[in-house]
Structure formats: structure tokens, C-alpha cells
Design an enzyme around this catalytic site. Structure first.
Site, PDB file in Angstrom:
ATOM      1  N   HIS A  27       0.749  -1.362  -0.049  1.00  0.00           N
ATOM      2  CA  HIS A  27      -0.023   0.051   0.043  1.00  0.00           C
ATOM      3  C   HIS A  27       0.596   1.261  -0.048  1.00  0.00           C
ATOM      4  CE1 HIS A  27      -2.851  -2.815   2.300  1.00  0.00           C
ATOM      5  NE2 HIS A  27      -3.453  -2.676   1.183  1.00  0.00           N
TER       6      HIS A  27
ATOM      7  N   LYS B 264     -17.661  -7.220   8.475  1.00  0.00           N
ATOM      8  CA  LYS B 264     -16.214  -7.724   8.295  1.00  0.00           C
ATOM      9  C   LYS B 264     -15.203  -7.781   9.246  1.00  0.00           C
ATOM     10  CE  LYS B 264     -12.947  -7.761   4.546  1.00  0.00           C
ATOM     11  NZ  LYS B 264     -12.234  -7.057   3.380  1.00  0.00           N
TER      12      LYS B 264
ATOM     13  N   ARG C 298      -2.255  -6.255  -8.465  1.00  0.00           N
ATOM     14  CA  ARG C 298      -0.857  -7.260  -8.382  1.00  0.00           C
ATOM     15  C   ARG C 298      -0.724  -8.264  -9.335  1.00  0.00           C
ATOM     16  NH1 ARG C 298      -2.478  -8.501  -2.391  1.00  0.00           N
ATOM     17  NH2 ARG C 298      -4.410  -8.577  -3.687  1.00  0.00           N
TER      18      ARG C 298
ATOM     19  N   SER D 264      -2.700  -8.452   2.683  1.00  0.00           N
ATOM     20  CA  SER D 264      -3.015  -8.412   4.167  1.00  0.00           C
ATOM     21  C   SER D 264      -3.454  -9.557   4.774  1.00  0.00           C
ATOM     22  CB  SER D 264      -4.055  -7.385   4.375  1.00  0.00           C
ATOM     23  OG  SER D 264      -3.604  -5.943   3.981  1.00  0.00           O
TER      24      SER D 264
HETATM   25  O1  PNS Z   1      -8.827  -3.414   0.389  1.00  0.00           O
HETATM   26  P1  PNS Z   1      -9.851  -3.911  -0.015  1.00  0.00           P
HETATM   27  O2  PNS Z   1     -10.864  -4.853   0.818  1.00  0.00           O
HETATM   28  O3  PNS Z   1      -9.679  -4.758  -1.326  1.00  0.00           O
HETATM   29  O4  PNS Z   1     -10.969  -2.614  -0.362  1.00  0.00           O
HETATM   30  C1  PNS Z   1     -12.093  -2.833  -1.002  1.00  0.00           C
HETATM   31  C2  PNS Z   1     -13.178  -1.625  -1.122  1.00  0.00           C
HETATM   32  C3  PNS Z   1     -13.204  -1.126   0.209  1.00  0.00           C
HETATM   33  C4  PNS Z   1     -12.454  -0.667  -2.161  1.00  0.00           C
HETATM   34  C5  PNS Z   1     -14.389  -2.009  -1.543  1.00  0.00           C
HETATM   35  O5  PNS Z   1     -15.151  -3.086  -1.013  1.00  0.00           O
HETATM   36  C6  PNS Z   1     -15.545  -0.961  -1.506  1.00  0.00           C
HETATM   37  O6  PNS Z   1     -15.431   0.219  -2.367  1.00  0.00           O
HETATM   38  N1  PNS Z   1     -16.298  -0.979  -0.772  1.00  0.00           N
HETATM   39  C7  PNS Z   1     -17.435  -0.011  -0.552  1.00  0.00           C
HETATM   40  C8  PNS Z   1     -18.848  -0.452  -0.797  1.00  0.00           C
HETATM   41  C9  PNS Z   1     -19.189  -0.047  -2.324  1.00  0.00           C
HETATM   42  O7  PNS Z   1     -18.991   0.795  -2.680  1.00  0.00           O
HETATM   43  N2  PNS Z   1     -19.476  -1.222  -2.959  1.00  0.00           N
HETATM   44  C10 PNS Z   1     -19.752  -1.591  -4.367  1.00  0.00           C
HETATM   45  C11 PNS Z   1     -18.647  -1.724  -5.091  1.00  0.00           C
HETATM   46  S1  PNS Z   1     -18.792  -1.550  -6.957  1.00  0.00           S
END
Ligand code: PNS
Length: 161
Positions: free
Chosen positions: A17, A41, A90, A128
Site C-alpha cells: 500500500h 467484516k 498485483r 494483508s
Molecule cells: O482493501 P480492499 O478490501 O480490497 O478494499 C475494497 C473496497 C473497500 C475498496 C471495496 O470493498 C469498496 O469500495 N467497498 C465499499 C462498498 C461499495 O461501494 N461497494 C460497491 C463496489 S462496486
């Protein structure tokens, strides 16, 4: 003023990150690290712990702001008047998931653009999830996370045991 948002769970923040953040910084005036607060979560750090830790870690970098959000990313983006999302890639597994999210987010908020940074080979094995597994099994995670985060992770682990 070009504000970019790097959203994620950051549980924990890794060198993967931080490397993306260093590369994204020259592309914007302000970079918001947006930590998702999802009570459904289970996470290693609470969102308030992450907020405090990452604020302290980036305190010298004036262009970086740390915020938390819940609900849809597009709603958060509109609320703070930002339209650029930063994400790292990645591998092809990331690509499939990220492509779907980027296209869906753009459908929900057409002004939004997602900019992807290809992870440096040095960091593309870092996840992570693996970091937490190694930590829980008392392995050495120091090559993968900043020292301050590593210390906090070990303290958390000690409290949990
Ligand atoms: O670090 P991560 O867990 O890969 O991050 C994922 C994240 C937080 C970017 C994604 O889950 C997100 O944007 N969640 C918010 C809910 C949302 O907007 N969902 C619709 C996505 S199209």
C-alpha cells in the site's frame, strides 16, 4: 485541486500500500486514504485503531489525509467532492475483481475514474490476509509492513492471546 481517494480495508497497511501511495502522490494535490468501516467484516485492527495508527504514520506527509467511510464508495466520493479512485493491481486475480468494481462504480457515478498502479514485483506477493496468517503463526512480517504498524500488530496479537 485534484483530490484522489485510495480506498481499502488496510487491515493492516503494508509496504504494498505505502508504495502505491508514494507513486500516486505526484499525480494529485491531495490523497485521501479512505478506510472502510464495515462492521460485518471481522478485522484485525478496529477502524479507530487504523485511523490513529495511519494518521500518525503519515503525519509528515501534508498531502495525505486519513478518513473512514461506510456504505458505498461512490456516495463517499460525492460527499467529499472527489472523482479519482486509486487502486493497486498485483495480478490477474486482482484485475478481474478491480475491473468489475471500477466499471460498476463508474456506472453509479459517471464522473468517477479509477487509476490503477501495477504493483512493483518487490511488493506483488504482499497481501494483508497472508500478513495476518503469518503474524498469527508467529512468523516474521517485518519485510512486509512498516515498523510502526508491525509493533502495533504484535501488541494487538498479545492482547488477543
Ligand atoms: O482493501 P480492499 O478490501 O480490497 O478494499 C475494497 C473496497 C473497500 C475498496 C471495496 O470493498 C469498496 O469500495 N467497498 C465499499 C462498498 C461499495 O461501494 N461497494 C460497491 C463496489 S462496486
Amino acid at each position: 485541486m485534484k483530490t484522489a481517494v485510495y480506498p481499502g480495508s488496510f487491515d493492516p497497511l503494508t509496504y504494498g500500500h505505502t508504495h502505491i501511495i508514494q507513486r500516486a502522490l505526484p499525480c494529485c494535490d491531495k490523497l485521501i486514504l479512505a478506510i472502510i468501516d464495515n462492521p460485518q467484516k471481522k478485522s484485525f485492527f478496529s477502524h479507530t485503531q487504523k485511523l490513529d495508527l495511519y494518521k500518525a504514520y503519515f503525519s509528515k506527509e501534508k498531502k495525505i489525509e486519513i478518513l473512514t467511510f461506510s456504505g458505498l464508495l461512490v456516495d463517499f466520493m460525492q460527499k467529499i467532492d472527489a472523482s479519482i479512485v486509486i487502486r493497486g493491481l498485483r495480478n490477474t486475480v486482482d484485475f478481474e475483481y478491480e475491473k468489475q468494481m471500477a466499471v460498476m462504480n463508474k456506472k453509479l457515478y459517471p464522473q468517477l475514474e479509477t487509476i490503477f498502479f501495477m504493483a512493483d514485483p518487490e511488493y506483488d506477493i504482499i497481501s494483508s490476509t497472508l500478513i495476518k496468517e503469518i503474524l498469527n503463526l508467529h512468523g516474521d512480517i517485518s519485510p512486509f509492513v512498516p515498523t510502526e504498524i508491525n509493533i502495533a500488530l504484535k501488541e494487538n496479537l498479545d492482547h488477543k492471546q
